[in-house]
Design an enzyme around this catalytic site. Structure first.
Site, PDB file in Angstrom:
ATOM      1  N   CYS A  95       0.826  -1.205   0.000  1.00 28.54           N
ATOM      2  CA  CYS A  95       0.000   0.000   0.000  1.00 28.54           C
ATOM      3  C   CYS A  95       0.862   1.258   0.000  1.00 28.54           C
ATOM      4  O   CYS A  95       1.870   1.347   0.679  1.00 28.54           O
ATOM      5  CB  CYS A  95      -0.945   0.094   1.190  1.00 28.54           C
ATOM      6  SG  CYS A  95      -2.081  -1.271   1.312  1.00 28.54           S
TER       7      CYS A  95
ATOM      8  N   ARG B 137       4.344  -0.399  -4.479  1.00 32.12           N
ATOM      9  CA  ARG B 137       3.969  -0.867  -3.142  1.00 32.12           C
ATOM     10  C   ARG B 137       2.677  -1.683  -3.150  1.00 32.12           C
ATOM     11  O   ARG B 137       2.330  -2.318  -2.153  1.00 32.12           O
ATOM     12  CB  ARG B 137       3.788   0.325  -2.203  1.00 32.12           C
ATOM     13  CG  ARG B 137       4.999   1.200  -2.080  1.00 32.12           C
ATOM     14  CD  ARG B 137       4.730   2.342  -1.153  1.00 32.12           C
ATOM     15  NE  ARG B 137       4.551   1.860   0.209  1.00 32.12           N
ATOM     16  CZ  ARG B 137       5.527   1.672   1.078  1.00 32.12           C
ATOM     17  NH1 ARG B 137       6.768   1.922   0.721  1.00 32.12           N
ATOM     18  NH2 ARG B 137       5.284   1.247   2.285  1.00 32.12           N
TER      19      ARG B 137
ATOM     20  N   TRP C  28      -2.279  -2.909  -1.650  1.00 35.53           N
ATOM     21  CA  TRP C  28      -1.811  -4.294  -1.706  1.00 35.53           C
ATOM     22  C   TRP C  28      -2.672  -5.024  -0.695  1.00 35.53           C
ATOM     23  O   TRP C  28      -2.561  -4.796   0.515  1.00 35.53           O
ATOM     24  CB  TRP C  28      -0.334  -4.360  -1.326  1.00 35.53           C
ATOM     25  CG  TRP C  28       0.297  -5.706  -1.507  1.00 35.53           C
ATOM     26  CD1 TRP C  28       0.715  -6.260  -2.682  1.00 35.53           C
ATOM     27  CD2 TRP C  28       0.612  -6.651  -0.482  1.00 35.53           C
ATOM     28  NE1 TRP C  28       1.262  -7.507  -2.452  1.00 35.53           N
ATOM     29  CE2 TRP C  28       1.210  -7.766  -1.112  1.00 35.53           C
ATOM     30  CE3 TRP C  28       0.442  -6.677   0.895  1.00 35.53           C
ATOM     31  CZ2 TRP C  28       1.643  -8.879  -0.412  1.00 35.53           C
ATOM     32  CZ3 TRP C  28       0.864  -7.791   1.597  1.00 35.53           C
ATOM     33  CH2 TRP C  28       1.468  -8.881   0.943  1.00 35.53           C
TER      34      TRP C  28
ATOM     35  N   ASN D 237      -1.900   2.208   5.382  1.00 30.43           N
ATOM     36  CA  ASN D 237      -0.946   1.175   4.997  1.00 30.43           C
ATOM     37  C   ASN D 237      -0.560   0.448   6.273  1.00 30.43           C
ATOM     38  O   ASN D 237      -0.130   1.095   7.227  1.00 30.43           O
ATOM     39  CB  ASN D 237       0.285   1.841   4.361  1.00 30.43           C
ATOM     40  CG  ASN D 237       1.433   0.864   4.153  1.00 30.43           C
ATOM     41  OD1 ASN D 237       1.211  -0.320   3.932  1.00 30.43           O
ATOM     42  ND2 ASN D 237       2.658   1.355   4.225  1.00 30.43           N
ATOM     43  N   GLY D 238      -0.731  -0.864   6.300  1.00 28.79           N
ATOM     44  CA  GLY D 238      -0.388  -1.621   7.503  1.00 28.79           C
ATOM     45  C   GLY D 238      -1.470  -2.627   7.808  1.00 28.79           C
ATOM     46  O   GLY D 238      -2.315  -2.924   6.949  1.00 28.79           O
TER      47      GLY D 238
ATOM     48  N   GLU E 117      19.506 -16.808  -5.336  1.00 26.80           N
ATOM     49  CA  GLU E 117      19.015 -15.520  -5.836  1.00 26.80           C
ATOM     50  C   GLU E 117      18.503 -15.668  -7.278  1.00 26.80           C
ATOM     51  O   GLU E 117      17.499 -15.069  -7.658  1.00 26.80           O
ATOM     52  CB  GLU E 117      20.141 -14.475  -5.737  1.00 26.80           C
ATOM     53  CG  GLU E 117      19.869 -13.134  -6.399  1.00 26.80           C
ATOM     54  CD  GLU E 117      18.657 -12.376  -5.844  1.00 26.80           C
ATOM     55  OE1 GLU E 117      18.061 -12.821  -4.856  1.00 26.80           O
ATOM     56  OE2 GLU E 117      18.301 -11.338  -6.437  1.00 26.80           O
TER      57      GLU E 117
ATOM     58  N   LYS F  55      14.761 -14.737  -8.412  1.00 35.38           N
ATOM     59  CA  LYS F  55      14.441 -13.811  -9.501  1.00 35.38           C
ATOM     60  C   LYS F  55      13.461 -14.459 -10.466  1.00 35.38           C
ATOM     61  O   LYS F  55      12.477 -13.864 -10.863  1.00 35.38           O
ATOM     62  CB  LYS F  55      15.696 -13.426 -10.309  1.00 35.38           C
ATOM     63  CG  LYS F  55      16.714 -12.512  -9.679  1.00 35.38           C
ATOM     64  CD  LYS F  55      16.346 -11.073  -9.632  1.00 35.38           C
ATOM     65  CE  LYS F  55      15.446 -10.781  -8.492  1.00 35.38           C
ATOM     66  NZ  LYS F  55      15.998 -10.570  -7.189  1.00 35.38           N
TER      67      LYS F  55
ATOM     68  N   GLU G 252       9.958 -14.876  -8.995  1.00 34.81           N
ATOM     69  CA  GLU G 252       9.292 -13.588  -8.754  1.00 34.81           C
ATOM     70  C   GLU G 252       8.658 -13.018 -10.023  1.00 34.81           C
ATOM     71  O   GLU G 252       7.548 -12.512  -9.983  1.00 34.81           O
ATOM     72  CB  GLU G 252      10.284 -12.552  -8.208  1.00 34.81           C
ATOM     73  CG  GLU G 252      10.523 -12.635  -6.716  1.00 34.81           C
ATOM     74  CD  GLU G 252      11.437 -11.540  -6.193  1.00 34.81           C
ATOM     75  OE1 GLU G 252      11.204 -11.066  -5.090  1.00 34.81           O
ATOM     76  OE2 GLU G 252      12.399 -11.158  -6.899  1.00 34.81           O
TER      77      GLU G 252
ATOM     78  N   HIS H 137      21.087 -36.028  -2.639  1.00 34.51           N
ATOM     79  CA  HIS H 137      20.411 -36.453  -1.408  1.00 34.51           C
ATOM     80  C   HIS H 137      18.895 -36.278  -1.486  1.00 34.51           C
ATOM     81  O   HIS H 137      18.236 -36.149  -0.467  1.00 34.51           O
ATOM     82  CB  HIS H 137      20.971 -35.684  -0.210  1.00 34.51           C
ATOM     83  CG  HIS H 137      22.423 -35.953   0.049  1.00 34.51           C
ATOM     84  ND1 HIS H 137      22.903 -37.208   0.339  1.00 34.51           N
ATOM     85  CD2 HIS H 137      23.511 -35.143   0.006  1.00 34.51           C
ATOM     86  CE1 HIS H 137      24.218 -37.158   0.498  1.00 34.51           C
ATOM     87  NE2 HIS H 137      24.610 -35.910   0.292  1.00 34.51           N
TER      88      HIS H 137
ATOM     89  N   LYS I 158       7.055  -4.360  -3.213  1.00 38.77           N
ATOM     90  CA  LYS I 158       8.482  -4.168  -3.009  1.00 38.77           C
ATOM     91  C   LYS I 158       8.854  -4.031  -1.545  1.00 38.77           C
ATOM     92  O   LYS I 158       9.839  -4.566  -1.090  1.00 38.77           O
ATOM     93  CB  LYS I 158       8.937  -2.927  -3.770  1.00 38.77           C
ATOM     94  CG  LYS I 158      10.435  -2.778  -3.713  1.00 38.77           C
ATOM     95  CD  LYS I 158      10.979  -2.037  -4.879  1.00 38.77           C
ATOM     96  CE  LYS I 158      12.481  -2.085  -4.904  1.00 38.77           C
ATOM     97  NZ  LYS I 158      13.006  -3.426  -5.201  1.00 38.77           N
TER      98      LYS I 158
END
Ligand code: G6P
Length: 647
Positions: free
Chosen positions: A2, A27, A74, A98-99, A522, A526, A529, A545, A642
């Site tokens: 948000c 956001r 969001w 936001n929260g 990473e 990527k 995502e 294994h 983000k």
């Protein structure tokens, strides 16, 4: 997570709010909305399940006024639809949030019992009710008046890019009598709230102000010329001002055109020295690139250079990091380093731990900040704790910092966003200086973080036992990095071709050993995502294994194979995969037996300790081009935001 934005000044605030929201879309992009005080004194509200551009184009011409607040969502409580979009309105009061309000259910039940009528499923709507009530707006018989424009406008089925929200012109309201001043009302309302919030509150009866408050979610005030701004991030403000004030947790601010007043939740006045921020406006535009992600990948030769600038002390073959606040004697006493972060910041922290252990010979490891904070960690006095965060606002990382401080741990930050909560709450640290990263998935800040860790490892190493010759070797390697990143970027077309191929598979494995292992992780992060392909990273030695059972012609592997002392071990792993007819793409150094790899992306060789930084770059390009091939919204991948300022 948000984005909120607000403006108070004499001009029409609508274009400013829309521009600010567009900058905050990273956001969250589930819905968007605005509320302004119209010239006639009432509230005007327009919100819908749409992107910011869609909201702007659907606004009627008469939608003008000020002050105003805006929001890009969001979703956490309640699906993305028109009704759940912010602002939430009760009578003359409109709120953007936001929260997460943790006791929302309890508060909602209490408010309903007292006659309030809720329209949305959000936790945020309780704030609007609580504030309106504290501000003296009694619920009308049968319930409080709601902004129902969006609801009327059609069941929240608008597609992205086109708004179907309606504009509501709501009452002005002269019922000021008996109501507390807006700031006091916000303060009163927040005393019953448990959770995190960054809020901006508008009340049509106070057309000269916006009230903002912060607890756990960022709020920054922007100081303009006879106008003021409020936002979740400076990105929304830099077009208008460079003078900002970051609110602290537990602070409330009344913002008027000619200034602001801040105080604590218990009404003690606080003071802030405005911070002057440096910002290159071009960092906030795609600057000719189709996507910010690609632009930011291509910025890396410059961001790597910026992370190094002024920090190498060739005379003593070491690095100088001004903000660390750790003298040589204290640095010598460090017995252990623990690095904390989330997502890519955590993987960069893993690279950092390896660098510190290799160059400084101090035991070091990385852990996800989220796990750390919840497991009641043993905090050691002679351990240096390092919080890593691009945004400096990630809730889990901030909570880990606070837990450490509470237990007397020494914690420094490796942060990109100047003045952010983590930067302010740590005892010292190092900024990345990578400039704003707009794309949700991090690229340039991953490499900049690794570069900063190389400097820190060099600095600690030279205080511990790294020889001057080895220090000089690392410095030469660091100088070579920007040119070598440029070389890798020149391979983009070929990597794009490979990505096109790989996008046709259902998923991919990523493997690496020791220095290659965080890079494999990473790389997988990527890919998942932005391409939404299933991607799993494994230490190369662990493949046999368990996960080897999955390897076959349908599941290709990306193997990170640096030309280091473990190369032969890695080649054995390639043999095991090939024996199961798995397709292999090697990213690494040196020529390979064509029977071991179907494709190779060769990366320029640096010093072994610094190689991981370079090995990460082709994997960024691979993920980007796979996502483009699949037609995904690369900069705003589904379900992600983000800056994750909630738990
Ligand atoms: C989110 C993003 C990740 C990012 C992580 C940490 O989960 O989706 O891409 O790496 O947050 O963000 P930070 O701002 O703390 O580096």
């Amino acid at each position: 997570m948000c984005g909120i934005v607000a403006h108070v000044g004499s001009r029409d605030c609508v274009p400013i709010l829309l521009e600010g929201l567009a900058q905050l879309e990273y956001r969250g992009y589930d819905s968007a909305g605005l509320a302004v005080v119209s010239r006639s004194g009432g509230l005007r509200v327009h919100k819908a399940k749409t992107r910011v551009a869609g909201l702007g184009s659907s606004l009627p011409a008469r939608f003008k006024g000020g002050p105003g607040i805006g929001h890009t969502r969001w979703a956490t409580h309640g699906e993305p639809n028109d009704i759940n979009a912010h602002p939430h309105v009760v009578g003359p009061v409109a709120v953007v949030h936001n929260g997460i309000i943790e006791n929302a259910d309890e508060l909602r039940a209490k408010l309903i019992a007292e006659g309030a009528e809720f329209t949305s499923e959000t936790d945020s709507e309780v704030l609007a009710h609580l504030i309106a009530r504290a501000a003296g707006h009694a619920p009308a018989p049968g319930g409080a008046r709601q902004a129902d424009g969006a609801g009327q406008a059609g069941a929240g089925q608008a597609g992205a890019g086109q708004a179907n929200g309606a504009t509501d012109d709501l009452e002005g309201g002269a019922d000021l009598e008996g109501g507390a001043d807006l700031e006091e009302a916000v303060r009163q309302a927040l005393t019953s709230v448990v959770g995190t919030y960054g809020i901006a509150v508008l009340d049509a009866r106070y057309p000269d102000r916006v009230v903002a408050a912060r607890n756990g979610s960022p709020v920054v005030l922007g100081i303009g010329n006879k106008e003021m701004f409020v936002a979740s991030d400076v990105a929304a403000l830099v077009r208008y001002t460079r003078q900002v004030v970051h609110l602290d947790d537990g602070e409330v601010a009344t913002v008027r055109a000619n200034g602001f007043h801040t105080s604590t939740l218990d009404a003690r006045t606080t003071t802030h020295e405005p911070l002057l921020i440096e910002a290159d406006l071009r960092s906030y535009t795609a600057d000719g690139y189709t996507h910010f992600m690609r632009k930011e990948i291509h910025e890396q030769p410059r961001t790597v250079e910026r992370a190094l600038r002024g920090r190498l002390e060739e005379r003593f073959n070491t690095a100088h990091l001004g903000g660390l606040n750790i003298d040589a004697r204290e640095a010598r006493a460090i017995q252990r380093v623990k690095i904390l972060g989330c997502g890519s910041a955590y993987y960069a922290g893993q690279v950092g731990a390896q660098l510190i252990e290799e160059l400084a010979r101090i035991p070091a490891d990385a852990e996800t900040a989220s796990e750390f904070r919840y497991r009641n960690p043993v905090v050691e006095a002679d351990t240096l704790y390092i919080a890593v965060s691009q945004s400096g606002e990630t809730h889990d990382t901030l909570a880990a910092v606070r837990e450490l401080k509470r237990k007397g741990g020494r914690v420094i930050g490796v942060v990109n966003a100047v003045g952010s909560a983590i930067a302010r709450e740590c005892e010292g640290g190092v900024y990345l200086h990578a400039g704003p990263e707009i794309s949700v998935t991090s690229t340039k800040t991953f490499t900049a973080t690794c570069v900063v860790f190389s400097l820190l490892a060099l600095h600690l190493g030279r205080i511990h036992d790294l020889s001057p010759a080895d220090g000089a070797r690392v410095i030469a390697g660091l100088h070579a990095l920007p040119g070598q990143v440029t070389e890798i970027l020149s391979e983009e077309e070929r990597i794009a071709g490979l990505a096109k191929d790989f996008a046709g598979y259902p998923g991919m494995f990523f493997v690496g050993r020791v220095r290659g292992w965080p890079i494999a992780r990473e790389g997988a992060q990527k890919l998942k995502e932005v391409s939404y392909l299933h991607a799993e990273a494994y230490p190369a030695s662990e493949l046999k294994h368990g996960p080897l059972a999955l390897v076959g012609p349908d599941l290709p592997t990306v193997a990170v194979v640096p030309g280091d002392e473990l190369r032969d071990k890695n080649l054995s792993t390639l043999g095991e995969i090939k024996a199961r007819r798995g397709r292999i793409l090697v990213v690494g150094h040196g020529t390979l037996d064509p029977r071991l790899a179907d494709d190779v992306v060769e990366v320029p060789k640096n010093e072994p300790e610094l190689d991981p930084i370079l090995l990460s770059v082709p994997l960024q390009l691979l993920a980007y081009h796979a996502a483009v091939t699949l037609g995904n919204d690369v900069d705003k991948p589904r379900n992600l935001a983000k800056s994750v300022t909630v738990e």
